[in-house]
Scaffold this motif. Sequence first.
Motif, PDB file in Angstrom:
ATOM      1  N   TYR A  58      -4.353 -16.233 -30.553  1.00 47.01           N
ATOM      2  CA  TYR A  58      -4.516 -14.781 -30.496  1.00 47.01           C
ATOM      3  C   TYR A  58      -5.696 -14.400 -31.382  1.00 47.01           C
ATOM      4  CZ  TYR A  58      -3.613  -9.795 -30.840  1.00 47.01           C
ATOM      5  OH  TYR A  58      -3.737  -8.435 -30.786  1.00 47.01           O
ATOM      6  N   LYS A  59      -6.682 -13.693 -30.793  1.00 47.40           N
ATOM      7  CA  LYS A  59      -7.864 -13.245 -31.529  1.00 47.40           C
ATOM      8  C   LYS A  59      -7.618 -11.833 -32.059  1.00 47.40           C
ATOM      9  CE  LYS A  59     -11.979 -13.895 -30.096  1.00 47.40           C
ATOM     10  NZ  LYS A  59     -13.251 -13.984 -29.395  1.00 47.40           N
ATOM     11  N   PHE A  60      -7.666 -11.687 -33.373  1.00 46.80           N
ATOM     12  CA  PHE A  60      -7.543 -10.365 -33.970  1.00 46.80           C
ATOM     13  C   PHE A  60      -8.842  -9.587 -33.803  1.00 46.80           C
ATOM     14  CE2 PHE A  60      -4.490 -12.973 -36.288  1.00 46.80           C
ATOM     15  CZ  PHE A  60      -3.339 -12.215 -36.094  1.00 46.80           C
ATOM     16  N   ASN A  61      -9.962 -10.302 -33.870  1.00 46.78           N
ATOM     17  CA  ASN A  61     -11.292  -9.722 -33.668  1.00 46.78           C
ATOM     18  C   ASN A  61     -12.253 -10.878 -33.376  1.00 46.78           C
ATOM     19  OD1 ASN A  61     -12.069 -10.839 -36.250  1.00 46.78           O
ATOM     20  ND2 ASN A  61     -11.110  -9.058 -37.226  1.00 46.78           N
ATOM     21  N   ASP A  62     -13.553 -10.622 -33.394  1.00 46.87           N
ATOM     22  CA  ASP A  62     -14.538 -11.679 -33.094  1.00 46.87           C
ATOM     23  C   ASP A  62     -14.591 -12.760 -34.166  1.00 46.87           C
ATOM     24  OD1 ASP A  62     -15.259 -10.568 -30.699  1.00 46.87           O
ATOM     25  OD2 ASP A  62     -17.005  -9.513 -31.505  1.00 46.87           O
ATOM     26  N   TYR A  63     -13.986 -12.513 -35.319  1.00 50.42           N
ATOM     27  CA  TYR A  63     -14.117 -13.435 -36.446  1.00 50.42           C
ATOM     28  C   TYR A  63     -12.841 -14.183 -36.819  1.00 50.42           C
ATOM     29  CZ  TYR A  63     -18.242 -10.538 -36.924  1.00 50.42           C
ATOM     30  OH  TYR A  63     -19.405  -9.863 -36.664  1.00 50.42           O
ATOM     31  N   LEU A  64     -11.675 -13.654 -36.459  1.00 50.26           N
ATOM     32  CA  LEU A  64     -10.425 -14.236 -36.932  1.00 50.26           C
ATOM     33  C   LEU A  64      -9.402 -14.375 -35.807  1.00 50.26           C
ATOM     34  CD1 LEU A  64      -8.895 -15.230 -39.448  1.00 50.26           C
ATOM     35  CD2 LEU A  64      -8.062 -12.897 -39.744  1.00 50.26           C
ATOM     36  N   ALA A  65      -8.784 -15.554 -35.760  1.00 53.77           N
ATOM     37  CA  ALA A  65      -7.737 -15.829 -34.766  1.00 53.77           C
ATOM     38  C   ALA A  65      -6.658 -16.688 -35.423  1.00 53.77           C
ATOM     39  CB  ALA A  65      -8.315 -16.549 -33.554  1.00 53.77           C
ATOM     40  N   VAL A  66      -5.527 -16.799 -34.758  1.00 56.52           N
ATOM     41  CA  VAL A  66      -4.462 -17.695 -35.185  1.00 56.52           C
ATOM     42  C   VAL A  66      -4.067 -18.545 -33.983  1.00 56.52           C
ATOM     43  CG1 VAL A  66      -2.603 -16.035 -34.727  1.00 56.52           C
ATOM     44  CG2 VAL A  66      -2.262 -17.840 -36.419  1.00 56.52           C
ATOM     45  N   LYS A  99      -8.076 -19.406 -37.735  1.00 59.07           N
ATOM     46  CA  LYS A  99      -9.386 -19.840 -37.260  1.00 59.07           C
ATOM     47  C   LYS A  99     -10.407 -18.741 -37.538  1.00 59.07           C
ATOM     48  CE  LYS A  99     -11.544 -21.510 -32.973  1.00 59.07           C
ATOM     49  NZ  LYS A  99     -11.258 -21.823 -31.557  1.00 59.07           N
ATOM     50  N   ALA A 100     -11.413 -19.055 -38.360  1.00 64.02           N
ATOM     51  CA  ALA A 100     -12.494 -18.117 -38.663  1.00 64.02           C
ATOM     52  C   ALA A 100     -13.733 -18.550 -37.887  1.00 64.02           C
ATOM     53  CB  ALA A 100     -12.781 -18.111 -40.156  1.00 64.02           C
ATOM     54  N   SER A 101     -14.289 -17.622 -37.089  1.00 69.05           N
ATOM     55  CA  SER A 101     -15.437 -17.937 -36.222  1.00 69.05           C
ATOM     56  C   SER A 101     -16.653 -17.097 -36.602  1.00 69.05           C
ATOM     57  CB  SER A 101     -15.101 -17.657 -34.756  1.00 69.05           C
ATOM     58  OG  SER A 101     -14.035 -18.439 -34.326  1.00 69.05           O
ATOM     59  N   TYR A 102     -17.815 -17.652 -36.314  1.00 70.57           N
ATOM     60  CA  TYR A 102     -19.060 -16.916 -36.482  1.00 70.57           C
ATOM     61  C   TYR A 102     -19.939 -17.188 -35.262  1.00 70.57           C
ATOM     62  CZ  TYR A 102     -23.390 -15.107 -38.377  1.00 70.57           C
ATOM     63  OH  TYR A 102     -24.542 -14.384 -38.559  1.00 70.57           O
ATOM     64  N   LEU A 104     -23.218 -17.525 -33.296  1.00 71.09           N
ATOM     65  CA  LEU A 104     -24.648 -17.733 -33.488  1.00 71.09           C
ATOM     66  C   LEU A 104     -25.442 -17.137 -32.334  1.00 71.09           C
ATOM     67  CD1 LEU A 104     -24.527 -21.408 -34.795  1.00 71.09           C
ATOM     68  CD2 LEU A 104     -24.784 -19.306 -36.125  1.00 71.09           C
ATOM     69  N   SER A 105     -24.782 -16.995 -31.167  1.00 72.14           N
ATOM     70  CA  SER A 105     -25.358 -16.336 -29.993  1.00 72.14           C
ATOM     71  C   SER A 105     -24.181 -15.868 -29.139  1.00 72.14           C
ATOM     72  CB  SER A 105     -26.257 -17.295 -29.201  1.00 72.14           C
ATOM     73  OG  SER A 105     -25.486 -18.302 -28.581  1.00 72.14           O
ATOM     74  N   ASN A 106     -24.455 -15.304 -27.969  1.00 77.00           N
ATOM     75  CA  ASN A 106     -23.382 -14.871 -27.080  1.00 77.00           C
ATOM     76  C   ASN A 106     -22.557 -16.051 -26.579  1.00 77.00           C
ATOM     77  OD1 ASN A 106     -23.990 -12.169 -27.290  1.00 77.00           O
ATOM     78  ND2 ASN A 106     -25.338 -12.183 -25.495  1.00 77.00           N
ATOM     79  N   GLU A 107     -23.180 -17.235 -26.473  1.00 73.01           N
ATOM     80  CA  GLU A 107     -22.496 -18.407 -25.930  1.00 73.01           C
ATOM     81  C   GLU A 107     -22.010 -19.389 -26.987  1.00 73.01           C
ATOM     82  OE1 GLU A 107     -25.760 -17.732 -24.984  1.00 73.01           O
ATOM     83  OE2 GLU A 107     -25.226 -16.575 -23.212  1.00 73.01           O
ATOM     84  N   PHE A 108     -22.670 -19.454 -28.126  1.00 73.94           N
ATOM     85  CA  PHE A 108     -22.405 -20.523 -29.089  1.00 73.94           C
ATOM     86  C   PHE A 108     -21.858 -19.961 -30.401  1.00 73.94           C
ATOM     87  CE2 PHE A 108     -23.758 -23.706 -32.272  1.00 73.94           C
ATOM     88  CZ  PHE A 108     -23.137 -24.829 -31.723  1.00 73.94           C
ATOM     89  N   SER A 109     -20.777 -20.585 -30.897  1.00 75.28           N
ATOM     90  CA  SER A 109     -20.196 -20.176 -32.180  1.00 75.28           C
ATOM     91  C   SER A 109     -19.762 -21.408 -32.962  1.00 75.28           C
ATOM     92  CB  SER A 109     -19.012 -19.227 -31.960  1.00 75.28           C
ATOM     93  OG  SER A 109     -17.978 -19.885 -31.260  1.00 75.28           O
ATOM     94  N   VAL A 110     -19.644 -21.232 -34.252  1.00 75.66           N
ATOM     95  CA  VAL A 110     -19.095 -22.258 -35.141  1.00 75.66           C
ATOM     96  C   VAL A 110     -17.814 -21.693 -35.732  1.00 75.66           C
ATOM     97  CG1 VAL A 110     -21.287 -23.386 -35.635  1.00 75.66           C
ATOM     98  CG2 VAL A 110     -20.543 -21.470 -37.056  1.00 75.66           C
ATOM     99  N   PHE A 111     -16.916 -22.586 -36.160  1.00 74.11           N
ATOM    100  CA  PHE A 111     -15.646 -22.099 -36.699  1.00 74.11           C
ATOM    101  C   PHE A 111     -15.083 -23.069 -37.723  1.00 74.11           C
ATOM    102  CE2 PHE A 111     -14.553 -24.453 -32.823  1.00 74.11           C
ATOM    103  CZ  PHE A 111     -13.535 -25.297 -33.262  1.00 74.11           C
TER     104      PHE A 111
END
Length: 191
Positions: A58-66, A99-102, A104-111
């Motif tokens: 479940y994504k709380f927002n673009d940066y944090l999920a569980v 899970k904390a995500s960032y 880097l572009s619309n397609e690519f993220s690191v977490f």
Amino acid sequence: MLFKKMVLVAAVIGSFAAQAEVQNFYVGGQYNKTTLEENESGFSGSVDFGSITALAGYKFNDYLAVEARFGTGVKDKSSNEDGYKESLGVDMQTMLVAKASYNLSNEFSVFAVAGYSKTDFKYEESEPGYSFSETDSLNGLALGIGAEFKFSNNVAVNLEYVMLPDKTFRDGSYSFKLESNNLSLGVNYYF
């Protein structure tokens, strides 16, 4: 049988997500190379196993999920010689992680992930007239990093490395330490 349970859990979560705010839920699967390493004075050795994991998040927002994860072993280490059989593998693996995500572009993220993990390793041996089975658990804090690439709004692939809990066994002056980790390749579907 266990795979059927994992599919059933994913279906139930999927139907729940269809009734709630579906854009915040996701499900996925991973193939894991689980490594178990033993370290004792003057000796170090490791064994690799294969396991699969079903997950729901479940994504709380673009940066944090569980995420909740449930997995089982699919590739054990085994030997069979003159009627004597021996095997060691992942019996079950469960995790509850933040899970904390960032992006880097619309397609690519690191977490990064952090949370509780429990892995049951099962050892079995048998020969005619004799059979033995034992399960040892490594449980505690799991920490990991990864990257994800979205092919579309709904489908993404990810690569992840997670350090699983370790455990030290002591018997008088003798001690040894078990450490484990997962290197995972996965696919997520975002509702």
